[in-house]
Design an enzyme around this catalytic site. Structure first.
Site, PDB file in Angstrom:
ATOM      1  N   ARG A 278      -1.134 -14.409   4.298  1.00 26.00           N
ATOM      2  CA  ARG A 278      -1.873 -13.762   5.395  1.00 26.00           C
ATOM      3  C   ARG A 278      -1.127 -13.926   6.727  1.00 26.00           C
ATOM      4  O   ARG A 278      -1.078 -13.003   7.538  1.00 26.00           O
ATOM      5  CB  ARG A 278      -3.283 -14.354   5.540  1.00 26.00           C
ATOM      6  CG  ARG A 278      -4.260 -14.033   4.425  1.00 26.00           C
ATOM      7  CD  ARG A 278      -4.856 -12.653   4.454  1.00 26.00           C
ATOM      8  NE  ARG A 278      -5.720 -12.368   5.560  1.00 26.00           N
ATOM      9  CZ  ARG A 278      -6.529 -11.302   5.613  1.00 26.00           C
ATOM     10  NH1 ARG A 278      -6.582 -10.436   4.594  1.00 26.00           N
ATOM     11  NH2 ARG A 278      -7.260 -11.061   6.665  1.00 26.00           N
TER      12      ARG A 278
ATOM     13  N   PHE B 244     -15.215   4.375   8.028  1.00 22.12           N
ATOM     14  CA  PHE B 244     -13.873   4.769   7.583  1.00 22.12           C
ATOM     15  C   PHE B 244     -13.679   4.606   6.072  1.00 22.12           C
ATOM     16  O   PHE B 244     -12.573   4.772   5.572  1.00 22.12           O
ATOM     17  CB  PHE B 244     -12.811   3.954   8.339  1.00 22.12           C
ATOM     18  CG  PHE B 244     -12.978   2.447   8.238  1.00 22.12           C
ATOM     19  CD1 PHE B 244     -12.515   1.742   7.134  1.00 22.12           C
ATOM     20  CD2 PHE B 244     -13.618   1.734   9.255  1.00 22.12           C
ATOM     21  CE1 PHE B 244     -12.683   0.362   7.036  1.00 22.12           C
ATOM     22  CE2 PHE B 244     -13.790   0.350   9.160  1.00 22.12           C
ATOM     23  CZ  PHE B 244     -13.317  -0.335   8.045  1.00 22.12           C
TER      24      PHE B 244
ATOM     25  N   HIS C 175      -1.794  -5.368   1.699  1.00 25.57           N
ATOM     26  CA  HIS C 175      -3.067  -6.072   1.536  1.00 25.57           C
ATOM     27  C   HIS C 175      -2.767  -7.482   1.063  1.00 25.57           C
ATOM     28  O   HIS C 175      -1.854  -7.683   0.261  1.00 25.57           O
ATOM     29  CB  HIS C 175      -3.942  -5.373   0.485  1.00 25.57           C
ATOM     30  CG  HIS C 175      -5.081  -6.244   0.022  1.00 25.57           C
ATOM     31  ND1 HIS C 175      -6.268  -6.336   0.711  1.00 25.57           N
ATOM     32  CD2 HIS C 175      -5.182  -7.104  -1.024  1.00 25.57           C
ATOM     33  CE1 HIS C 175      -7.055  -7.218   0.098  1.00 25.57           C
ATOM     34  NE2 HIS C 175      -6.422  -7.698  -0.961  1.00 25.57           N
TER      35      HIS C 175
ATOM     36  N   ARG D 222       2.578  -6.347   9.332  1.00 22.77           N
ATOM     37  CA  ARG D 222       1.713  -5.282   9.854  1.00 22.77           C
ATOM     38  C   ARG D 222       2.085  -4.907  11.287  1.00 22.77           C
ATOM     39  O   ARG D 222       2.042  -3.743  11.673  1.00 22.77           O
ATOM     40  CB  ARG D 222       0.249  -5.725   9.770  1.00 22.77           C
ATOM     41  CG  ARG D 222      -0.264  -5.739   8.326  1.00 22.77           C
ATOM     42  CD  ARG D 222      -1.587  -6.450   8.217  1.00 22.77           C
ATOM     43  NE  ARG D 222      -2.285  -6.147   6.981  1.00 22.77           N
ATOM     44  CZ  ARG D 222      -3.476  -6.651   6.685  1.00 22.77           C
ATOM     45  NH1 ARG D 222      -4.097  -7.458   7.519  1.00 22.77           N
ATOM     46  NH2 ARG D 222      -4.056  -6.330   5.541  1.00 22.77           N
TER      47      ARG D 222
ATOM     48  N   LYS E  48       0.838  -1.198   0.000  1.00 27.50           N
ATOM     49  CA  LYS E  48       0.000   0.000   0.000  1.00 27.50           C
ATOM     50  C   LYS E  48       0.878   1.255   0.000  1.00 27.50           C
ATOM     51  O   LYS E  48       2.084   1.184   0.239  1.00 27.50           O
ATOM     52  CB  LYS E  48      -0.923  -0.042   1.224  1.00 27.50           C
ATOM     53  CG  LYS E  48      -1.953  -1.205   1.199  1.00 27.50           C
ATOM     54  CD  LYS E  48      -2.789  -1.178   2.486  1.00 27.50           C
ATOM     55  CE  LYS E  48      -3.894  -2.213   2.486  1.00 27.50           C
ATOM     56  NZ  LYS E  48      -4.697  -2.147   3.754  1.00 27.50           N
TER      57      LYS E  48
ATOM     58  N   THR F 225      -5.270  -7.581  10.859  1.00 30.50           N
ATOM     59  CA  THR F 225      -5.679  -6.326  10.211  1.00 30.50           C
ATOM     60  C   THR F 225      -5.294  -5.106  11.048  1.00 30.50           C
ATOM     61  O   THR F 225      -4.754  -4.125  10.531  1.00 30.50           O
ATOM     62  CB  THR F 225      -7.214  -6.348  10.010  1.00 30.50           C
ATOM     63  OG1 THR F 225      -7.578  -7.539   9.313  1.00 30.50           O
ATOM     64  CG2 THR F 225      -7.681  -5.128   9.234  1.00 30.50           C
TER      65      THR F 225
HETATM   66  N1  UDP Z   1      -9.567  -1.084   8.006  1.00 32.95           N
HETATM   67  C1  UDP Z   1      -9.577  -0.022   8.884  1.00 32.95           C
HETATM   68  N2  UDP Z   1     -10.300  -0.125  10.036  1.00 32.95           N
HETATM   69  C2  UDP Z   1     -11.009  -1.246  10.352  1.00 32.95           C
HETATM   70  C3  UDP Z   1     -10.999  -2.323   9.463  1.00 32.95           C
HETATM   71  C4  UDP Z   1     -10.258  -2.219   8.294  1.00 32.95           C
HETATM   72  O1  UDP Z   1      -8.938   0.991   8.621  1.00 32.95           O
HETATM   73  O2  UDP Z   1     -11.640  -1.287  11.423  1.00 32.95           O
HETATM   74  C5  UDP Z   1      -8.788  -0.980   6.741  1.00 32.95           C
HETATM   75  C6  UDP Z   1      -7.414  -1.633   6.838  1.00 32.95           C
HETATM   76  O3  UDP Z   1      -6.488  -0.858   6.064  1.00 32.95           O
HETATM   77  C7  UDP Z   1      -7.671  -2.992   6.221  1.00 32.95           C
HETATM   78  C8  UDP Z   1      -8.688  -2.641   5.129  1.00 32.95           C
HETATM   79  O4  UDP Z   1      -9.501  -1.627   5.706  1.00 32.95           O
HETATM   80  O5  UDP Z   1      -6.483  -3.583   5.720  1.00 32.95           O
HETATM   81  C9  UDP Z   1      -9.543  -3.800   4.670  1.00 32.95           C
HETATM   82  O6  UDP Z   1     -10.215  -4.356   5.763  1.00 32.95           O
HETATM   83  P1  UDP Z   1     -10.379  -5.928   5.948  1.00 32.95           P
HETATM   84  O7  UDP Z   1     -11.359  -6.140   7.041  1.00 32.95           O
HETATM   85  O8  UDP Z   1     -10.651  -6.563   4.628  1.00 32.95           O
HETATM   86  O9  UDP Z   1      -8.945  -6.380   6.507  1.00 32.95           O
HETATM   87  P2  UDP Z   1      -7.728  -7.141   5.792  1.00 32.95           P
HETATM   88  O10 UDP Z   1      -8.322  -8.190   4.888  1.00 32.95           O
HETATM   89  O11 UDP Z   1      -6.923  -6.104   5.034  1.00 32.95           O
HETATM   90  O12 UDP Z   1      -6.930  -7.752   6.928  1.00 32.95           O
HETATM   91 MG    MG Z   2      -9.767  -8.030   3.469  1.00 37.25          MG
END
Ligand code: UDP
Ligand code: MG
Length: 165
Positions: free
Chosen positions: A90, A58, A124, A107, A10, A96
């Site tokens: 992952r 968000f 991501h 992360r 990102k 996340t």
């Molecule tokens: N995100 C955030 N706040 C949250 C959940 C997600 O800012 O409470 C952002 C974060 O950058 C995350 C992206 O949204 O990577 C996509 O969310 P997802 O739940 O798909 O998580 P990921 O698959 O990236 O772990």
């Molecule tokens: Mg996701």
């Protein structure tokens, strides 16, 4: 089972010069890189990529984040391929929420939470096979991947396109 997964470094990852570190960490998986692009992300692409989060408070900040408005206007998109690729990637990415992520994960090591509450988590990775297929098809055309991951079809296009002058 062999799988393909989409990885995005990102804009915060690029701004923080983490490309090398992240690729090195991902090489621990012994997976193959079968596609790679540097992308200037449009609003349309960001909206499609995060379509399932469109009702989240968000969402608008997340779009701006992915478009690079807070860092650099680019993303590095990669397709990794191999045995159990989705989970392997992952696992190295970590949770996340960067504050909850294992500190040795990508992360956990490099992410942060902004004052607006967006998780700037530098990477991501697709979460499951349905998501990886949808995302890879969104970010890559068949000719940008070194073999045909999915069925293709030939279409004649007569649209104007830019070429080197
Ligand atoms: N995100 C955030 N706040 C949250 C959940 C997600 O800012 O409470 C952002 C974060 O950058 C995350 C992206 O949204 O990577 C996509 O969310 P997802 O739940 O798909 O998580 P990921 O698959 O990236 O772990
Ligand atoms: Mg996701």
């Amino acid at each position: 089972m062999n799988q393909a997964t989409l990885v995005l470094i990102k804009p915060d990852g690029l701004k923080k010069s983490l490309t090398g570190n992240i690729l090195t960490r991902l090489s621990e998986t012994k997976l193959d890189i079968v596609g790679a692009r540097i992308v200037k992300v449009s609003r349309d692409l960001a909206q499609k990529h995060y379509a399932m989060l469109k009702d989240k408070p968000f969402f608008e900040d997340l779009l701006k984040y992915l478009m690079g408005e807070y860092h650099k206007k680019k993303v590095m998109a990669l397709v990794y391929y191999g045995e159990d690729a989705i989970q392997k990637v992952r696992d190295i990415c970590g949770a996340t929420n960067p504050e909850e992520a294992d500190p040795v994960s990508i992360r956990g090591a490099y992410g942060r939470i902004t004052t607006k509450g967006v998780y700037e988590n530098v990477i991501h990775a697709s979460a499951n096979p349905e998501e990886s297929e949808r995302e890879i098809k969104l970010w890559f055309s068949p000719d940008e991947i070194i073999f045909d991951l999915y069925n293709t079809t030939a279409v004649k296009k007569s649209i104007e396109t830019r070429v080197w002058a």
